[in-house]
Design a protein around this motif. Structure first.
Motif: not given
Length: 623
Positions: A531-549, A475-481
């Motif tokens: 390093q810091q951008a990973q904090e904006l992903f959820d734990e599952t995405a951090r473990q996988a190193g990314g997201i399915q989209a 979503g845009y809120w986290r995208g803005d962050e």
């Protein structure tokens, strides 16, 4: 011969011109005993880095309570000899300067009343120029600096004194312009050769956008009068660099040189290094507010209005004459008090027997008594407040436009939306509303300054990798962050004095480096962002190193966690002629950085020799 040597004994002439020094007070004794003397502070040419002139400053005996000029002035007032003391200071400065055998001009402080005195006391013995020569001073080398702490008692005599100074070939200056004493009227009256900008506007000008704009305004005034400006109170290298880049001709302050018994012929080494350094200052930015009078540029509907006693029949006839009119304002003595919507009124008026029963009654009964009023000089925030308010009747009724509360015409909801949108777009070109970093216009201006100064710099374009799928997923809120994170890191890893950080829009940033260690700064920026951008992903995405989209073609695939790519290109002196050329090279470097997936890509084959071509919309300085 370019100078005059004062006679060995000028004390008799000074005593004749300053009779109060024969008094019995402490200051009179100091004057008669020759205990007062002048020190000289240099004024520097900020273009050449050379000493241009000196200002004479009176001092009392060292290591005594009488050393500072403030104490001496207080003593002069208490002994009721202020006029003679001022003349004594001027004559002392002339004698010391004449004996110093130094080139350049001498600035000497004087009040308006002292200027009148000095030009009139020896009028029988000759001109003002003759008096200066008697003290060993060539008139063209003297600049009388009006301290302007006190107004002239006699304006006619003051004008005569100004004319006498100009006629002699001596010059005039205004001191401390902007401190509350000096005025544009005095500037126009005196027609000074020099105006000194008060230190209030010079101190921390490298950090304060308001002071910068004030000095730029004074520059425009100086252009009108043909006056040379002197910046007072220069104490830091950053302030000096800004003043140099503003093309302020001359300066004075402790960074350039302190007052001394002997005139200094060189400015201080740290100041000279700044003047000779080709790197330009990063000018402080003011938050850009979209122009307050955004409605003045719109076509306000010059609609007729009605009064409190206008009948329903009269209003219906008016609407018949103006078939495109969406509403009519009810006005009482030029002040709008209500608004009648055309459609709503006609719905009533066309009802059977309405005209017979209500036709001659006041039409205000069918009005909205709380219409939306919009002043021509409303700022954008006030207009946005209207758009977001719960009362949305303006969409159908429109609004009443006023100027200082008086009726001007009507506007429509569409006009209001368009005005706000255009104003916000214009504001974003100056400062990005998300990060508050400078936008396209300040970026272009800074590049042009770098090119005009012949500076060598590095233009970097930073763009986030895999940002769109992240933005779609969270979503845009986290995208803005995520975008604000990039802005913070860019600022943290840049030298605010040398490096310019701008936000083009979206996830695109531009950095213009003058720091020699720019490459290390970029590499640290890339590393910390990853390093810091990973904090904006959820734990599952951090473990996988990314997201399915979904990708741009609607195909679901894996996207690694968001990182940043920085394309860099070195800009050498004389290599490019415009900001647009630099922008294109930086955009090509960014394109290569994203393809190489190396984090930082330094484009060595600049100046149009690469095979890469920009895709539509990839130019750095977007409109």
């Amino acid at each position: 011969m370019d100078r005059l040597v004062p006679p060995d004994d000028t004390s008799a002439l000074i005593a004749a011109l300053c009779p109060a020094m024969q008094g019995s007070g402490p200051l009179a004794r100091l004057m008669s005993e020759g205990a007062l003397y002048c020190v000289f502070q240099p004024l520097a040419d900020l273009r050449e880095g050379a000493v241009f002139a000196h200002e004479a400053l009176i001092r009392g005996p060292e290591n005594t309570p009488f050393h500072t000029p403030g104490v001496l002035l207080a003593m002069a007032r208490s002994e009721q000899m202020l006029a003679d003391f001022e003349l004594f200071c001027i004559f002392t400065a002339l004698v010391q300067w004449g004996k110093s055998d130094q080139p350049g001009r001498l600035f000497v402080n004087t009040s308006a009343n002292a200027l009148v005195q000095i030009t009139t006391r020896q009028r029988e013995a000759g001109t003002f120029g003759d008096l200066l020569r008697a003290f060993g001073m060539l008139p063209r080398k003297l600049v009388l600096e009006l301290t302007e702490h006190e107004r002239a008692d006699d304006l006619a005599q003051f004008r005569d004194a100004i004319n006498a100074v100009h006629a002699s070939g001596a010059m005039l200056a205004l001191d401390d312009f902007g401190d509350g004493h000096s005025s544009l009227k005095l500037w126009a009256e005196v027609k000074p050769n020099f105006v000194k900008i008060d230190r209030y506007f010079i101190h921390a000008i490298s950090e304060q956008g308001e002071s910068l704009q004030m000095v730029q305004a004074i520059q425009r005034i100086a252009d009108v009068f043909g006056t040379t400006l002197v910046a007072e109170g220069i104490e830091t290298r950053d302030d000096l660099r800004v003043l140099r880049d503003l093309d302020i001709g001359y300066g004075q302050g402790f960074l350039l040189g302190r007052p001394g018994r002997e005139p200094s012929m060189r400015i201080e080494a740290p100041a000279l290094a700044v003047i000779q350094d080709r790197r330009v200052a990063v000018l402080p930015q003011l938050p850009h507010n979209a122009r307050p009078d955004v409605l003045r540029s719109l076509s306000v509907i010059q609609a007729p209005c009605v009064g409190l006693t206008t009948t329903n029949n009269e209003l219906a006839a008016l609407l018949h004459q103006h078939p495109t009119l969406h509403a009519v304002a009810v006005v009482d003595k030029d002040r709008p008090v209500a608004l009648i919507n055309r459609q709503q009124f006609m719905n009533h008026y066309t009802v059977m027997y309405f005209r017979e029963v209500h036709g001659k009654k006041p039409c205000i009964a069918y009005a909205n008594h709380a219409p939306r009023l919009v002043e021509l000089d409303y700022d954008v925030d006030e207009l946005v407040g209207i758009l977001t308010s719960q009362d949305q009747r303006y969409l159908s009724d429109g609004f009443i436009v006023t100027d200082n509360g008086r009726y001007v015409g009507l506007g429509t909801g569409d006009q209001l939306v368009r005005a706000v949108t255009e104003a916000r777009i214009e504001a974003a070109r100056h400062a990005n509303p998300l990060t508050f970093l400078p936008g396209n216009i300040p970026i272009s201006i800074h590049i042009e300054r770098l090119l005009a100064n012949g500076s060598e710099f590095v233009a970097c374009y930073a763009d986030l990798n895999n940002f769109k799928p992240f933005n779609d997923q969270y979503g845009y809120w986290r995208g803005d962050e995520m975008i604000r994170l990039m802005a913070r890191l860019a600022l943290a890893h840049c030298d605010a004095r040398r490096d310019f950080v701008g936000h083009v829009g979206g996830d695109d940033f531009v950095i213009l480096f003058q720091s020699n260690d720019w490459q290390r700064r970029c590499e640290a920026m890339v590393c910390e962002f990853a390093q810091q951008a990973q904090e904006l992903f959820d734990e599952t995405a951090r473990q996988a190193g990314g997201i399915q989209a979904e990708d741009r073609h609607g195909v679901v695939r894996f996207f690694p966690c968001t990182t940043v790519s920085i394309g860099a290109v070195r800009i050498h002196r004389g290599q490019y002629r415009s900001a647009e050329e630099v922008a294109n090279e930086a955009a090509l470097a960014k394109h290569a950085a994203k393809q190489s997936q190396s984090g930082l890509f330094v484009r060595e084959d600049a100046a149009g020799t690469a095979d890469l071509t920009l895709q539509p919309g990839e130019a750095l300085l977007k409109a």
